[in-house]
Structures are given as C-alpha cells and as structure tokens.
Design an enzyme around this catalytic site. Structure first.
Site, PDB file in Angstrom:
ATOM      1  CD  GLU A  99      -2.426   2.836  -3.543  1.00 38.08           C
ATOM      2  OE1 GLU A  99      -2.850   3.989  -3.306  1.00 38.08           O
ATOM      3  OE2 GLU A  99      -2.896   1.817  -2.996  1.00 38.08           O
ATOM      4  CG  HIS A 100       0.171   6.320  -0.649  1.00 38.55           C
ATOM      5  ND1 HIS A 100      -0.463   7.464  -0.212  1.00 38.55           N
ATOM      6  CD2 HIS A 100      -0.708   5.314  -0.432  1.00 38.55           C
ATOM      7  CE1 HIS A 100      -1.659   7.157   0.263  1.00 38.55           C
ATOM      8  NE2 HIS A 100      -1.831   5.846   0.137  1.00 38.55           N
ATOM      9  CD  GLU A 160      -4.994   6.285   1.912  1.00 36.68           C
ATOM     10  OE1 GLU A 160      -4.954   5.035   1.981  1.00 36.68           O
ATOM     11  OE2 GLU A 160      -4.686   6.916   0.897  1.00 36.68           O
ATOM     12  CG  HIS A 170      -1.861   1.119   1.302  1.00 33.61           C
ATOM     13  ND1 HIS A 170      -2.392   1.574   2.490  1.00 33.61           N
ATOM     14  CD2 HIS A 170      -2.393   1.904   0.338  1.00 33.61           C
ATOM     15  CE1 HIS A 170      -3.203   2.581   2.255  1.00 33.61           C
ATOM     16  NE2 HIS A 170      -3.230   2.802   0.949  1.00 33.61           N
TER      17      HIS A 170
END
Length: 481
Positions: free
Chosen positions: A144-145, A222, A141
């Site tokens: 992905e950023h 998030e 994750h």
C-alpha cells in the site's frame, strides 16, 4: 490492524446504496423505457435501482468495466451548504475560469473552505493482511505504501502527493484484514488529471527498489506510533488468542524486523515478492471504485472507462478465508485478562466471537442487540451501574472494521468505562451484564422493538445530512466489496 498510512482511518458505517450479499455482483442495470418516453434521460435520472435518500440531491450510476472493475459514479452539483446546482451553472463557471486562470487559482482555494466541494474518489481492493505470506508479515500494508513511489507514466517519487498538495487536495490509504482502501480529494478542475495519476498505482507502479528501505522505515514508524495505543494492544492480544494457522494470528502491521532484517537473514528478495504480490492481488476484478464530482454522469463514466480499463485482470480467483470459521474457539479465549492500560482509565470489555455477520446486513441482528445494550433509560445496564456509582459510560456493538467483522468471524463487545468503585467491584459488573444478556435470550427478539429501530433508521435515512466525500466513498466501498 494497520488502519491508516497517512492521517486518518477509514470508517466502517453501512453505506446508503442498496448492494447485494458479499461476493455476489450487483444485478445488471436496465434502462427505464417509460422515463425515456417521457423525455427524461437515464443520465438525468440516474440509476433507478440505486436506493437513495429523498433529501440526497446527488445522482448515481453503477457501471462494470470489461476488465471486471466495478464503479459507482456520483454526480454532485450541490454546494457544501447543501444547495443544489445544475450543469448550466457549471458551464457558466467554466467560462469564468477560462477568462482568468491565475485569478481562478485563488478563488478555488477560497471555495474549498466555502461553497465549492472537492471532487473525490476511493478504490477498495479485496485483499488485506490476511493474504500476507507467512515469511513476510505486513507485505500487504507495505505494498500500500510502495505504489505511491511513482509510475511508468508519472515516474516522480511521491509525485501524486505533490500534485494534490499543489491543488488543495489530500489523500489517504489503509490496509485491513481483507481489504485495502485508497482515497483522495482535490479541486474539481484537476480531478480528471488526478484520477489518471492515481490510477497508475493499479496499472503500472514503479515500486522502485531503491525506495524499499525508506518505505520500510515509514511502515515501522507507523507501528512504533501505534504501539502505545490501547486499542492496538487489544488487537495484538486478540490475535495471540486465535487458533494456530488462522490469519488473525498474523502480524499484519509489519515493521523493520519483519520486512527488512529477517528477510535479509533468510535471503528473501522482498522487492521481487512485493511485485509478485501486486500482480497476484491488485487485479481489476477485485476492485470497487467510487468517484464523486461536479460533472455529469456521462462525463464521469467516460473518464472512468478511459482510465481504469487499463487496470490488468489476472483472472485468478479472489482470496477466500470463509472456510476458516471459529478462530477463537479455544480455551485461551474464554478467560479473564487483566491489561495495564496506557491511558489512565478503568475499562471493562466483554467480547463474544460469533459467526461472520456480513451476509445478514439487511437484518442487522448485532444492531438490534447493541440497541438494547446501549439503552440508557430505566431498567438498562448503564442506569443500574450509574445508580451504584460503578460506571460512567457503556458501549455495545460491532465497529464493522476488518478486525471486528470479516469472512471468518464477527466480534460483539460490551465496553464499560468504570469508576474507581466500579473497578473494585468489576466481578459484580460482569455478573449484571450476563444477567441482562440472559434476560434478552429468555425473552427473544421483540417485534415492537425491531420495528421501532426500523422507523428511526428510516427517518434518519429520509432526512439524511450530507457527509464529507471521503466518508461517503468508504461507506459505499465497504458495503459493496
């Protein structure tokens, strides 16, 4: 699971393209000689092996690049209201655009909300949270950023987001159990440049070391926003019930604790591990691409081949977790759990963990069962519960997200929204549900019902309404990845 990094989550509805079973490459496409002899070019006709709705005006082509990347090209000359167009119309429009560039900027912005469709693209990589290293939960994750933080060709940090914002576009990305999806849309005339900028995420991202702390905070934000979500809390509970060592028990979101504080204490170089993860898993042969624009198929193929051929292929076998079956075959799973919800609602959820169903996508056994469970007419579960004033709504099925369906298991759930009286009698509600399921088991599959579902689905496909580009891209990618 971290379903989104920006604004919206990827859908999980079966796509409209005929694709092979999981892990099996599509069959090679062959030119239709009879059509060529009749004066119809392959480009005009699109690929005959791709099954599409008769009401779908778009043309499709499947290509596979020499580096292993698979791509679906979608030529769409229709307008937002569903009316068709042509390449000739497009040429005339191009001449008008060249006549006055400044005036066209204003027109393009207006068209976005009227008849002009945005060009769009999405790319799925067959890697997700299941591949996180044990000592760095949430790394997939986090990566992905980080790929948004500029590239060797376009070094400006968050330059792609700025480019899209300037030209009326948007983007999004999501990390699931076994896949990561990137997507964007933009005004059509900027699509070629946007594709090139976007492709650098997978060719040569900078992933600046100085940006790590900032992006860790973004990931942590998030997570903190998701914590109060009932669905997220349910996923966390499910993960805790999986067998020790199964990837479902991993903390795939990641937060400041797992990506920043703990690595520092253990002297783990997060930056180097991030780059190693990118090299290992962001490989062309793990990737499936879909592009859609008001261009000819030949033009789209030229762009895709020219830009994405540069994505490296490391030759490594893709991650495979299919041998880790029955993760919830544990005493802890077969229990009743009472969870205090965040929202003011009474809900009962009964979940079954079953073998992975992805390979049965042509038959869809879970769809058959959910059709019967969700029936609201006389003799249905919901009909009886409503008569007793015990329930308001009922949903049965599989969401087809990575949490509900992956290569290690599938989940079938029945969720019932209860009244106050139903909550007081939830044991009786559970008893009625199991009675109904037992009846379905005793009767077995009914051909009449299955054929009825087939006809309804066939009609929906035949008279299919056009959907937004980003939803279509995700449908195609998830069906073919």
């Amino acid at each position: 699971m971290p379903q989104t990094s920006k604004s919206m989550s990827a859908g999980s509805v079966p796509g409209q393209v005929s694709v092979p079973d999981q892990g099996e490459p599509p069959p090679p496409l062959q030119e239709d000689r009879s059509e060529a002899a009749a004066g119809i070019t392959v480009e005009e006709q699109g690929d005959p092996q791709i099954i599409k709705s008769p009401s779908d005006p778009k043309k499709y082509r499947y290509v596979e690049l020499s580096n292993g990347l698979r791509a679906l090209l979608i030529s769409d000359f229709s307008t937002a209201d569903g009316k068709g167009g042509s390449a000739t119309d497009e040429e005339e429009e191009e001449e008008e655009e060249d006549a006055d560039e400044e005036q066209d900027e204003e027109k393009a912005a207006k068209k976005k909300g009227s008849s002009e469709k945005q060009a769009a693209a999405a790319l799925c990589i067959s890697v997700g949270g299941f591949s996180d290293p044990d000592d760095l939960p949430g790394l997939a994750h986090f990566l992905e950023h980080m790929v948004f933080m500029g590239s060797e060709k376009y070094p400006a940090e968050n330059g792609f987001d700025a480019f899209l914002k300037k030209h009326g576009g948007s983007d999004n990305a999501s990390t699931d159990c076994e896949r990561t999806i990137f997507q964007f849309d933009v005004q059509r005339k900027y699509f070629r440049e946007a594709l090139d900028r976007w492709a650098q995420f997978f060719i040569c991202p900078l992933m600046i070391e100085d940006a790590i702390d900032r992006e860790v905070e973004a990931v942590d934000s998030e997570y903190q926003l998701a914590r109060p979500s009932d669905s997220h809390r349910k996923e966390m509970l499910f993960g805790s019930l999986a067998k020790p060592g199964h990837p479902m028990s991993k903390f795939c979101w990641g937060n400041a604790q797992t990506l920043k504080h703990e690595p520092r204490e253990k002297q783990i170089n997060t930056y180097q591990r991030l780059r190693d993860f990118w090299k290992r898993y962001y490989s062309a042969h793990y990737m499936t691409l879909a592009v859609q624009s008001k261009e000819t198929l030949d033009t789209l193929e030229e762009w895709v081949r020219e830009i994405f051929i540069k994505v490296p292929n490391n030759g490594e076998p893709p991650p495979d977790f299919s041998h880790l079956q029955q993760p919830f075959h544990t005493p802890a799973f077969n229990k009743l759990y009472r969870v205090v919800p965040v929202r003011k609602v009474h809900a009962l959820t009964i979940s079954w963990a079953i073998p992975p169903q992805g390979k049965h996508y042509r038959v869809k056994p879970l769809h058959y069962i959910s059709w019967l469970i969700g029936h609201e007419g006389t003799g249905s579960i919901l009909s009886l519960l409503r008569k007793k004033c015990w329930a308001l709504a009922l949903f049965g099925g599989n969401s087809e997200t990575g949490f509900d369906q992956n290569t290690t298991y599938s989940i079938f759930s029945i969720s019932i929204t209860l009244t106050d009286q139903g909550f007081q009698n939830f044991y009786q509600v559970v008893h009625l549900v199991f009675q109904y399921m037992k009846m379905l088991q005793t009767l077995g599959p009914q051909q009449r019902i299955y054929e009825e579902i087939q006809k309804i689905e066939a009609n929906e496909f035949h008279y299919q309404e056009q959907v937004k580009q980003h939803k279509r891209k995700n449908n195609v990618l998830e069906a073919s990845s």
